[in-house]
Write a protein that holds these residues in place. Sequence first.
Motif, PDB file in Angstrom:
ATOM      1  N   UNK A  97       0.845  -1.203   0.000  1.00  0.00           N
ATOM      2  CA  UNK A  97       0.000   0.000   0.000  1.00  0.00           C
ATOM      3  C   UNK A  97       0.873   1.244   0.000  1.00  0.00           C
ATOM      4  N   UNK A  98       0.565   2.155  -0.888  1.00  0.00           N
ATOM      5  CA  UNK A  98       1.331   3.400  -0.961  1.00  0.00           C
ATOM      6  C   UNK A  98       0.346   4.573  -1.021  1.00  0.00           C
ATOM      7  N   UNK A  99       0.870   5.771  -0.817  1.00  0.00           N
ATOM      8  CA  UNK A  99       0.018   6.955  -0.829  1.00  0.00           C
ATOM      9  C   UNK A  99       0.629   8.008  -1.757  1.00  0.00           C
ATOM     10  N   UNK A 100       0.056   8.167  -2.948  1.00  0.00           N
ATOM     11  CA  UNK A 100       0.595   9.138  -3.917  1.00  0.00           C
ATOM     12  C   UNK A 100      -0.048  10.522  -3.779  1.00  0.00           C
ATOM     13  N   UNK A 101      -0.990  10.675  -2.820  1.00  0.00           N
ATOM     14  CA  UNK A 101      -1.603  11.999  -2.601  1.00  0.00           C
ATOM     15  C   UNK A 101      -0.558  13.000  -2.105  1.00  0.00           C
ATOM     16  N   UNK A 102       0.462  12.488  -1.401  1.00  0.00           N
ATOM     17  CA  UNK A 102       1.482  13.379  -0.833  1.00  0.00           C
ATOM     18  C   UNK A 102       2.284  14.027  -1.963  1.00  0.00           C
ATOM     19  N   UNK A 103       2.806  13.182  -2.852  1.00  0.00           N
ATOM     20  CA  UNK A 103       3.515  13.717  -4.031  1.00  0.00           C
ATOM     21  C   UNK A 103       2.580  14.578  -4.859  1.00  0.00           C
ATOM     22  N   UNK A 104       1.327  14.157  -4.960  1.00  0.00           N
ATOM     23  CA  UNK A 104       0.343  14.899  -5.758  1.00  0.00           C
ATOM     24  C   UNK A 104       0.218  16.331  -5.273  1.00  0.00           C
ATOM     25  N   UNK A 105       0.088  16.485  -3.966  1.00  0.00           N
ATOM     26  CA  UNK A 105      -0.057  17.831  -3.386  1.00  0.00           C
ATOM     27  C   UNK A 105       1.238  18.633  -3.568  1.00  0.00           C
ATOM     28  N   UNK A 106       2.364  17.977  -3.270  1.00  0.00           N
ATOM     29  CA  UNK A 106       3.658  18.676  -3.354  1.00  0.00           C
ATOM     30  C   UNK A 106       3.921  19.188  -4.786  1.00  0.00           C
ATOM     31  N   UNK A 107       3.684  18.330  -5.768  1.00  0.00           N
ATOM     32  CA  UNK A 107       3.936  18.725  -7.165  1.00  0.00           C
ATOM     33  C   UNK A 107       2.993  19.844  -7.600  1.00  0.00           C
ATOM     34  N   UNK A 108       1.746  19.773  -7.126  1.00  0.00           N
ATOM     35  CA  UNK A 108       0.762  20.802  -7.490  1.00  0.00           C
ATOM     36  C   UNK A 108       1.170  22.165  -6.942  1.00  0.00           C
ATOM     37  N   UNK A 109       1.682  22.179  -5.721  1.00  0.00           N
ATOM     38  CA  UNK A 109       2.092  23.451  -5.100  1.00  0.00           C
ATOM     39  C   UNK A 109       3.335  23.992  -5.814  1.00  0.00           C
ATOM     40  N   UNK A 110       4.255  23.069  -6.173  1.00  0.00           N
ATOM     41  CA  UNK A 110       5.462  23.514  -6.895  1.00  0.00           C
ATOM     42  C   UNK A 110       5.095  24.074  -8.266  1.00  0.00           C
ATOM     43  N   UNK A 111       4.076  23.478  -8.887  1.00  0.00           N
ATOM     44  CA  UNK A 111       3.609  23.924 -10.206  1.00  0.00           C
ATOM     45  C   UNK A 111       3.219  25.399 -10.223  1.00  0.00           C
ATOM     46  N   UNK A 112       2.641  25.862  -9.102  1.00  0.00           N
ATOM     47  CA  UNK A 112       2.203  27.261  -9.073  1.00  0.00           C
ATOM     48  C   UNK A 112       3.253  28.165  -8.427  1.00  0.00           C
ATOM     49  N   UNK A 113       4.468  27.577  -8.234  1.00  0.00           N
ATOM     50  CA  UNK A 113       5.606  28.360  -7.726  1.00  0.00           C
ATOM     51  C   UNK A 113       5.330  29.030  -6.381  1.00  0.00           C
ATOM     52  N   UNK A 114       4.630  28.338  -5.515  1.00  0.00           N
ATOM     53  CA  UNK A 114       4.460  28.887  -4.174  1.00  0.00           C
ATOM     54  C   UNK A 114       5.413  28.144  -3.243  1.00  0.00           C
ATOM     55  N   UNK A 115       6.232  28.894  -2.524  1.00  0.00           N
ATOM     56  CA  UNK A 115       7.196  28.274  -1.620  1.00  0.00           C
ATOM     57  C   UNK A 115       6.625  28.308  -0.200  1.00  0.00           C
ATOM     58  N   UNK A 116       6.312  27.150   0.346  1.00  0.00           N
ATOM     59  CA  UNK A 116       5.692  27.112   1.688  1.00  0.00           C
ATOM     60  C   UNK A 116       6.731  27.189   2.817  1.00  0.00           C
ATOM     61  N   UNK A 117       8.002  27.199   2.449  1.00  0.00           N
ATOM     62  CA  UNK A 117       9.069  27.260   3.483  1.00  0.00           C
ATOM     63  C   UNK A 117       8.851  28.458   4.400  1.00  0.00           C
TER      64      UNK A 117
END
Length: 264
Positions: A97-117
């Motif tokens: 069992x794996x969870x790709x929602x994590x990568x999904x969210x991370x890639x989506x946020x990177x796509x819009x160039x928002x840095x959450x740091x």
Amino acid sequence: MKEYLVIGNPITHSLSPELHNYWIKENGINGIYDKKKLNKNDLKEFFLKIRNKEINGANITVPFKKDVIPYLDQLSFESEKTQSVNTVYLKNDKIIGHNTDIDGFELAIKDVNYDVKGKKVLILGAGGVVPSVILALYKMGVLSISISNRTKTKAENLKNLFKDLEVVDWNEISNFDMIINATSIGLKKEDRLNLDFSKFQNCEFFYDVIYNPKETNFIKDGKNLGKKTENGKKMFIYQAAKAFKIWHGIEPKINEQVIGLLDK
Ligand code: ATR
């Protein structure tokens, strides 16, 4: 022919078959991806079919992301940490069992160039997808995560998984850099969160996990403040792409045509 499925309840709304069947065809794979509504007591038989290779892989959606865990032989780090599984596959006769929602969210946020740091983030809601959003935010270096939910105990329970979370009351909500709507309010066009947006002048980014409708009132209200907004469409596409890579070993193309498949 290989067979893949998304299981959940309800399931009619799921657009996963559109994406996966498009990529299956595009890559000349002899396979099919379908959706199936199950009840909790069907899960045992379903996982037997995976073990017997009658089904070659599955996506799991609401409300079963946690319920499937007892039927698996092994969890990935991400699934273990979030107690949430959205992708299942067989490897060396073990059901993983794996969870790709994590990568999904991370890639989506990177796509819009928002840095959450270094940012202060507020999550509204405590449902199935929230642990994945939280893990992704921590991975990306967020400063703090606060969470507010109608049923406060559900938000408190998330502290068992993520001890640094701060649980806040709905009416205490004030100063955040980013606000994420992870409630189901907005699925109906007229839905509106009971929030005073005039308090959010300092918020930079309003993110809604919902992608259908495209523009919830939450997104509209963020736009009216002149802020950055984004819906959950890219997250959904990226989580599907990551599942596709696991099953077929191919990174599928994401282009305008693929994005358009979800405009229904
Ligand atoms: P689940 O909770 O089964 O995982 P979900 O769709 O992932 O389902 O999550 C729904 C989220 O929207 C929950 O956080 C829910 O709050 P509760 O935990 O209190 O149920 C929230 N939600 C749904 N309808 C709501 C409403 N009318 N007002 C406030 N929050 C609502």
